[in-house]
Design an enzyme around this catalytic site. Structure first.
Site, PDB file in Angstrom:
ATOM      1  N   HIS A  95       0.805  -1.226   0.000  1.00 48.06           N
ATOM      2  CA  HIS A  95       0.000   0.000   0.000  1.00 48.06           C
ATOM      3  C   HIS A  95       0.838   1.276   0.000  1.00 48.06           C
ATOM      4  O   HIS A  95       0.506   2.260   0.674  1.00 48.06           O
ATOM      5  CB  HIS A  95      -0.950   0.005   1.194  1.00 48.06           C
TER       6      HIS A  95
ATOM      7  N   HIS B 214      -9.790   2.122   0.693  1.00 45.62           N
ATOM      8  CA  HIS B 214      -9.686   0.952   1.576  1.00 45.62           C
ATOM      9  C   HIS B 214     -10.766   0.950   2.657  1.00 45.62           C
ATOM     10  O   HIS B 214     -10.496   0.630   3.816  1.00 45.62           O
ATOM     11  CB  HIS B 214      -8.300   0.906   2.217  1.00 45.62           C
TER      12      HIS B 214
ATOM     13  N   GLU C  66     -11.641  -3.741  -2.533  1.00 46.32           N
ATOM     14  CA  GLU C  66     -10.696  -2.767  -3.066  1.00 46.32           C
ATOM     15  C   GLU C  66     -10.561  -2.922  -4.580  1.00 46.32           C
ATOM     16  O   GLU C  66      -9.938  -3.859  -5.056  1.00 46.32           O
ATOM     17  CB  GLU C  66      -9.331  -2.947  -2.390  1.00 46.32           C
TER      18      GLU C  66
END
Length: 323
Positions: free
Chosen positions: A103, A173, A288
């Site tokens: 991420h 997210h 996601e």
């Protein structure tokens, strides 16, 4: 509406913006581009929050790993070994999820304060990610526009440009709990995905996509989600110019229905099994929309390279209803 939400330890103020339209209320933070709450009615008209979030800024600062509601980048999901090649150069990234980069690294987009500008029925978040941030090449100018449409759907539109070749993969997210009970395992999920990417012990894709038929990954017809998922699903249709509906999540108890439409080729289903205190494991479901994990190391996957003169664009729409 704009209000002060808190102040970081270095004195930087964090603001909260409230968007409201068609009976839907969404609160967005300048810190991390976080969607703090999404309030929608159930089948009886009772309004409740359907995403996980903290009540104050300290919660997000002290517990960053769940990425609650955050705008994730420069690269959402995992890059194997925290390294990738591009035009003959191998770039080393922050390995914040050993042995991988996850991420965007240790201080990805989720931990940055964004500039927020009001737009019609929403806000536009923007920032410049400098060359070398978390190891990524290129100066990236990025924006994310959050708006509510006439039906109360939350539309997230991302754009980015760069001055040097780089990789980009952005997502939101949010963790959904449509009933607000802390246990969404009984929600029913449908995915327009006939394949998924099997993973190794480090959650990196192993081999090519596999068929979902006859496996626990088959959500082509609605069924209970349960737990045990942190996998990328290969969405039918691949990358698209316009959003198309790829997922439906339904809570039989409250009657709330979430639809997900996107231009992206993949969707990471994460059932929150590793959520830790102050949250409970399995208390939210993340859907996601993104490109596949480790794409910079996988030329057989849809590409994530952005070059000077090109514009990265991605769009996802979360629709809400009750039945």
């Amino acid at each position: 509406m704009n209000e002060l939400f808190g102040t970081l330890s270095d004195g930087t103020p964090v603001h909260r913006w409230t968007l409201e339209r068609a009976g839907v209320r969404v609160r967005v933070l300048s810190y991390g581009g976080i969607v703090q709450s999404v309030e929608v009615p159930d089948r009886h008209g009772a309004v409740g929050n359907v995403v996980l979030g903290f009540a104050d800024l300290e919660g997000y600062v002290r517990h960053p790993e769940p990425y609650l509601g955050a705008l994730v980048g420069r690269y959402a999901n995992r890059i194997a070994g925290g390294r990738f090649p591009l035009d003959g150069v191998t770039y080393a990234l922050e390995r914040n999820n050993e042995p991988n980069s996850l991420h965007g690294g240790e201080r990805g987009f989720d931990k940055r304060v964004w500039e927020v500008t009001p737009v019609a029925h929403g806000v536009r978040l923007s920032r410049v990610s400098p060359h070398g941030e978390e190891g990524f090449p290129g100066r990236l100018e990025v924006s994310a526009t959050y708006t509510l449409d006439e039906a109360g759907a939350l539309r997230l539109a991302y754009e980015a440009v760069t001055d040097a070749p780089t990789v980009v993969n952005l997502t939101n997210h949010s963790y959904f709990d449509l009933g607000g009970t802390g246990d969404p395992g009984g929600h029913e999920l449908r995915l327009a995905a006939s394949r998924y990417t099997p993973v190794d012990a480090d959650l990196i894709p192993a081999g090519g996509p596999a068929e979902v038929a006859g496996t626990r990954f088959d959500f082509r017809e609605p069924r209970k989600v349960g737990g045990g998922y942190d996998h990328n699903f290969v969405l039918d249709g691949g990358v698209s110019a316009a959003v198309r509906t790829v997922a439906e999540l339904y809570d039989p108890a409250s009657g709330r229905l979430l639809t997900v439409a996107t231009t992206e080729p993949g969707l990471q289903l994460y059932t929150g099994d590793h959520l830790g205190a102050p949250l409970a494991p399995g208390s939210g479901i993340a859907l996601e929309t993104q490109h596949f994990p480790d794409s910079p190391n996988r030329p057989d996957f849809p590409g994530t390279v952005l070059r000077p003169g090109e514009v990265y664009r991605s769009e996802t729409v979360y629709g809400f209803a009750a039945r």
